[in-house]
Design a protein around this motif. Structure first.
Motif, PDB file in Angstrom:
ATOM      1  N   ARG A 193       0.834  -1.207   0.000  1.00  0.00           N
ATOM      2  CA  ARG A 193       0.000   0.000   0.000  1.00  0.00           C
ATOM      3  C   ARG A 193       0.867   1.255   0.000  1.00  0.00           C
ATOM      4  O   ARG A 193       0.569   2.236  -0.694  1.00  0.00           O
ATOM      5  CB  ARG A 193      -0.933  -0.005   1.212  1.00  0.00           C
ATOM      6  CG  ARG A 193      -1.971   1.115   1.191  1.00  0.00           C
ATOM      7  CD  ARG A 193      -2.924   1.017   2.367  1.00  0.00           C
ATOM      8  NE  ARG A 193      -4.025   1.953   2.214  1.00  0.00           N
ATOM      9  CZ  ARG A 193      -3.963   3.256   2.467  1.00  0.00           C
ATOM     10  NH1 ARG A 193      -2.824   3.777   2.905  1.00  0.00           N
ATOM     11  NH2 ARG A 193      -5.010   4.037   2.290  1.00  0.00           N
ATOM     12  N   GLN A 194       1.943   1.232   0.780  1.00  0.00           N
ATOM     13  CA  GLN A 194       2.833   2.390   0.809  1.00  0.00           C
ATOM     14  C   GLN A 194       3.507   2.594  -0.539  1.00  0.00           C
ATOM     15  O   GLN A 194       3.676   3.731  -1.007  1.00  0.00           O
ATOM     16  CB  GLN A 194       3.896   2.215   1.905  1.00  0.00           C
ATOM     17  CG  GLN A 194       4.787   3.435   2.092  1.00  0.00           C
ATOM     18  CD  GLN A 194       3.988   4.690   2.419  1.00  0.00           C
ATOM     19  OE1 GLN A 194       3.159   4.699   3.329  1.00  0.00           O
ATOM     20  NE2 GLN A 194       4.215   5.762   1.655  1.00  0.00           N
ATOM     21  N   LYS A 195       3.892   1.474  -1.188  1.00  0.00           N
ATOM     22  CA  LYS A 195       4.483   1.563  -2.516  1.00  0.00           C
ATOM     23  C   LYS A 195       3.499   2.213  -3.494  1.00  0.00           C
ATOM     24  O   LYS A 195       3.880   3.060  -4.315  1.00  0.00           O
ATOM     25  CB  LYS A 195       4.874   0.163  -2.997  1.00  0.00           C
ATOM     26  CG  LYS A 195       5.304   0.070  -4.452  1.00  0.00           C
ATOM     27  CD  LYS A 195       6.639   0.731  -4.702  1.00  0.00           C
ATOM     28  CE  LYS A 195       7.116   0.463  -6.119  1.00  0.00           C
ATOM     29  NZ  LYS A 195       8.383   1.163  -6.427  1.00  0.00           N
ATOM     30  N   GLN A 196       2.236   1.807  -3.397  1.00  0.00           N
ATOM     31  CA  GLN A 196       1.202   2.388  -4.243  1.00  0.00           C
ATOM     32  C   GLN A 196       1.084   3.893  -4.011  1.00  0.00           C
ATOM     33  O   GLN A 196       1.027   4.683  -4.961  1.00  0.00           O
ATOM     34  CB  GLN A 196      -0.145   1.712  -3.965  1.00  0.00           C
ATOM     35  CG  GLN A 196      -0.277   0.324  -4.561  1.00  0.00           C
ATOM     36  CD  GLN A 196      -0.542   0.402  -6.057  1.00  0.00           C
ATOM     37  OE1 GLN A 196      -1.555   0.918  -6.508  1.00  0.00           O
ATOM     38  NE2 GLN A 196       0.411  -0.102  -6.837  1.00  0.00           N
ATOM     39  N   LEU A 197       1.060   4.276  -2.771  1.00  0.00           N
ATOM     40  CA  LEU A 197       0.953   5.706  -2.441  1.00  0.00           C
ATOM     41  C   LEU A 197       2.154   6.481  -2.972  1.00  0.00           C
ATOM     42  O   LEU A 197       2.004   7.603  -3.479  1.00  0.00           O
ATOM     43  CB  LEU A 197       0.832   5.884  -0.922  1.00  0.00           C
ATOM     44  CG  LEU A 197      -0.502   5.459  -0.297  1.00  0.00           C
ATOM     45  CD1 LEU A 197      -0.407   5.472   1.228  1.00  0.00           C
ATOM     46  CD2 LEU A 197      -1.628   6.383  -0.765  1.00  0.00           C
ATOM     47  N   ASP A 198       3.341   5.888  -2.865  1.00  0.00           N
ATOM     48  CA  ASP A 198       4.546   6.544  -3.376  1.00  0.00           C
ATOM     49  C   ASP A 198       4.470   6.718  -4.890  1.00  0.00           C
ATOM     50  O   ASP A 198       4.865   7.770  -5.426  1.00  0.00           O
ATOM     51  CB  ASP A 198       5.790   5.734  -3.002  1.00  0.00           C
ATOM     52  CG  ASP A 198       6.086   5.758  -1.506  1.00  0.00           C
ATOM     53  OD1 ASP A 198       5.536   6.639  -0.809  1.00  0.00           O
ATOM     54  OD2 ASP A 198       6.854   4.893  -1.038  1.00  0.00           O
ATOM     55  N   MET A 199       3.989   5.685  -5.591  1.00  0.00           N
ATOM     56  CA  MET A 199       3.875   5.780  -7.049  1.00  0.00           C
ATOM     57  C   MET A 199       2.845   6.829  -7.448  1.00  0.00           C
ATOM     58  O   MET A 199       3.056   7.601  -8.395  1.00  0.00           O
ATOM     59  CB  MET A 199       3.522   4.423  -7.665  1.00  0.00           C
ATOM     60  CG  MET A 199       4.690   3.448  -7.718  1.00  0.00           C
ATOM     61  SD  MET A 199       4.404   2.019  -8.796  1.00  0.00           S
ATOM     62  CE  MET A 199       3.118   1.163  -7.888  1.00  0.00           C
ATOM     63  N   ILE A 200       1.728   6.859  -6.735  1.00  0.00           N
ATOM     64  CA  ILE A 200       0.699   7.860  -7.030  1.00  0.00           C
ATOM     65  C   ILE A 200       1.254   9.267  -6.823  1.00  0.00           C
ATOM     66  O   ILE A 200       1.032  10.171  -7.641  1.00  0.00           O
ATOM     67  CB  ILE A 200      -0.552   7.624  -6.154  1.00  0.00           C
ATOM     68  CG1 ILE A 200      -1.253   6.325  -6.570  1.00  0.00           C
ATOM     69  CG2 ILE A 200      -1.522   8.803  -6.263  1.00  0.00           C
ATOM     70  CD1 ILE A 200      -2.367   5.888  -5.631  1.00  0.00           C
ATOM     71  N   ALA A 201       1.998   9.451  -5.738  1.00  0.00           N
ATOM     72  CA  ALA A 201       2.581  10.769  -5.452  1.00  0.00           C
ATOM     73  C   ALA A 201       3.600  11.167  -6.519  1.00  0.00           C
ATOM     74  O   ALA A 201       3.621  12.313  -6.990  1.00  0.00           O
ATOM     75  CB  ALA A 201       3.229  10.756  -4.070  1.00  0.00           C
ATOM     76  N   ALA A 202       4.453  10.215  -6.903  1.00  0.00           N
ATOM     77  CA  ALA A 202       5.470  10.503  -7.920  1.00  0.00           C
ATOM     78  C   ALA A 202       4.818  10.798  -9.275  1.00  0.00           C
ATOM     79  O   ALA A 202       5.229  11.729  -9.991  1.00  0.00           O
ATOM     80  CB  ALA A 202       6.427   9.323  -8.047  1.00  0.00           C
TER      81      ALA A 202
END
Length: 540
Positions: free
Chosen positions: A498-507
């Motif tokens: 989930r954190q990886k997903q959030l990081d990708m969305i932010a990037a």
């Protein structure tokens, strides 16, 4: 054989040649401008030949289709063409091939620096096979950038009055349907006035269309091409008379081409274009295009992961072109080069594009419209646009070298990793059947070129690419931009924690904003909507 001497262009910022324009002001100005940028010298533009070494623009009426030649003759550089447009193309080509300029995007180009510029070259001459070349990317709407690549400006369709889907413009149902429903197609038992076609056997339809077309031509007399073509739907007329024509020709194209031929006879000095698209792709068995009728064939159904010539999934598109080739000397092909439903998603078709263009020109295609992204940005928009332009100008150029040259120049020290990414994705697609749809999505390729394992490999390539240019902010920006499709795919496929997903969305969000990216789907999905949906889906 006489060997010509090198030509000294400048020594220590001092010009050693003059430019003889011979009435061709624009190409002379372009050449002077770039010579100045390269050497820091000022170059005189003169009207007549000088005793000093010169660059001379010489008219040659035997050169066709915006072709040109340039060569060294004694002390001078001779540039020959038949038109000012041809001379402009020649100058940009000369600067690229001989001097080393590169035109990557409408805002980014490479111009070498040499205050002591000397050049030598063998004679070069070229006439393009494709007489009309349009690279439909947003960047190619810029006319100067198009000229640098010898393209027609995207969306302007140079030389055209109507481009396509013109039935509704020429006989508008809003104007005629209420009083004359018989002007419009009888489809599934009733006359249709919305999203319909014309009844092409009705003599009044012919009369009205010709009258209206004539009025448009009077308003735009310089336009050579005028499309008389079906609207974008399949509701073609099934009345008794139209049906008879279609049965005679064993294709709904029968009634269309019979009608278009009649229209073309009214305008012998114009070229009347019509679509072979959707229900009209199959050529008529008996009716043939008139000499001034132009067939615009659309291969929208073809698979994009393998060359059309060899791909069993594209057999219909292949056979349609081969059939039109037999009855039409000059086929205009409407090709599709991106994934329209997911503009920012990985779409590995860079190896297929060159092979398809060669197949097209070997089968009577003399005009090519490569439909790409009408929106800003998109997956590999800079590279794909560059490749399309090079292949349309010279279908037999070295496509791998074109890709390598662009990646080396545009991504610099990150280039090896970008090339590795391109090759790995294309290899995976080919090894898994080569299925690639212009209306696909990342989920369609989760088991081919977007597996979790490959996704991790691609991420490593981009991590290395970013590290390689971390001290070059401009190139780092380009690398982060070309990484957007990978973020997009990872978000769609929910790869990682989930954190990886959030990081990708932010990037993805941050870089999309910096680049000005607005749409991720051609029709309706904005970046904002995509990100909002991604966050909502992540919360479920």
């Amino acid at each position: 054989m006489k060997l010509e001497k090198p030509i000294v262009i400048a020594i220590n910022r001092e010009a050693k040649v003059k430019i003889v324009r011979n009435k061709f002001t624009r190409p002379a100005d372009i050449l002077s401008h770039y010579f100045n940028r390269i050497t820091q010298a000022e170059f005189d533009i003169v009207e007549t030949t000088s005793v000093l070494p010169s660059v001379i623009f010489k008219t040659n009426p035997e050169i066709k289709h915006d072709g040109f030649s340039y060569y060294i003759f004694d002390k001078d550089i001779m540039i020959e063409s038949a038109s000012e447009q041809g001379f402009v193309y020649a100058v940009y080509d000369f600067l690229e091939r001989i001097v080393g300029c590169r035109y990557y995007t409408k805002t980014e180009e490479y111009v070498p620096s040499d205050v002591n510029l000397t050049i030598f070259f063998e004679k070069y001459a070229f006439e393009p096979i494709l007489q009309y070349r349009e690279d439909f990317y947003k960047g190619f709407e810029d006319e100067i950038f198009c000229e640098k690549h010898k393209m027609s400006p995207a969306s302007k369709h140079n030389g055209w009055g109507f481009w396509c889907h013109s039935f509704e413009t020429l006989v508008n149902p809003k104007e005629y349907f209420n009083e004359h429903p018989e002007y419009f197609s009888l489809y599934e038992g009733q006359r249709v006035g919305t999203n319909a076609q014309l009844c092409l056997s009705n003599p009044d339809v012919y009369r009205i269309l010709v009258e209206n077309l004539r009025k448009h031509m009077e308003q735009n007399p310089d336009a050579l091409y005028w499309s008389v073509s079906q609207n974008d739907n399949n509701a073609y007329c099934q009345c008794e008379e139209c049906r008879k024509m279609n049965e005679y020709d064993e294709s709904p194209m029968g009634s269309v081409l019979h009608f278009v031929n009649k229209v073309a006879a009214e305008f012998p000095d114009k070229i009347i274009s019509t679509l072979a698209y959707w229900y009209t792709r199959t050529p008529p068995k008996h009716t043939r295009p008139a000499n001034n009728v132009h067939i615009m064939l659309c291969n929208i159904e073809a698979n994009r992961g393998l060359p059309i010539e060899k791909d069993t999934k594209s057999i219909d598109s292949k056979n349609e072109l081969l059939a039109w080739k037999k009855i039409c000397k000059n086929v205009f092909l409407w090709d599709y080069c991106i994934q329209f439903r997911n503009l920012v998603s990985p779409f590995p078709n860079l190896r297929v594009i060159p092979q398809n263009i060669r197949f097209f020109v070997e089968n009577n295609v003399r005009s090519l419209f490569s439909q790409a992204n009408r929106e800003y940005g998109g997956e590999f928009s800079e590279l794909r646009g560059y490749l399309l332009a090079k292949m349309m100008w010279d279908p037999y150029c070295d496509a791998e070298a074109v890709i390598q040259e662009f990646v080396d120049g545009y991504y610099k020290q990150a280039a090896p990793y970008i090339i590795d990414y391109i090759n790995a994705m294309h290899d995976a697609l080919e090894q898994n059947g080569g299925e690639l749809s212009i209306f696909g999505s990342p989920s369609d390729y989760e088991e081919t070129f977007l597996t979790p394992e490959l996704f991790e490999t691609y991420e490593n390539y981009f991590d290395c690419a970013e590290n390689a240019v971390s001290n070059d902010l401009e190139t780092l920006f380009r690398v982060k931009t070309v990484r957007l499709p990978l973020y997009y795919a990872g978000i769609c496929l929910k790869y990682g924690s989930r954190q990886k997903q959030l990081d990708m969305i932010a990037a993805f969000t941050a870089q999309a904003k910096k680049t000005g990216l607005i749409m991720v789907e051609e029709w309706s999905i904005t970046v904002e909507k995509f990100v909002t949906n991604a966050i909502a889906n992540l919360s479920e």
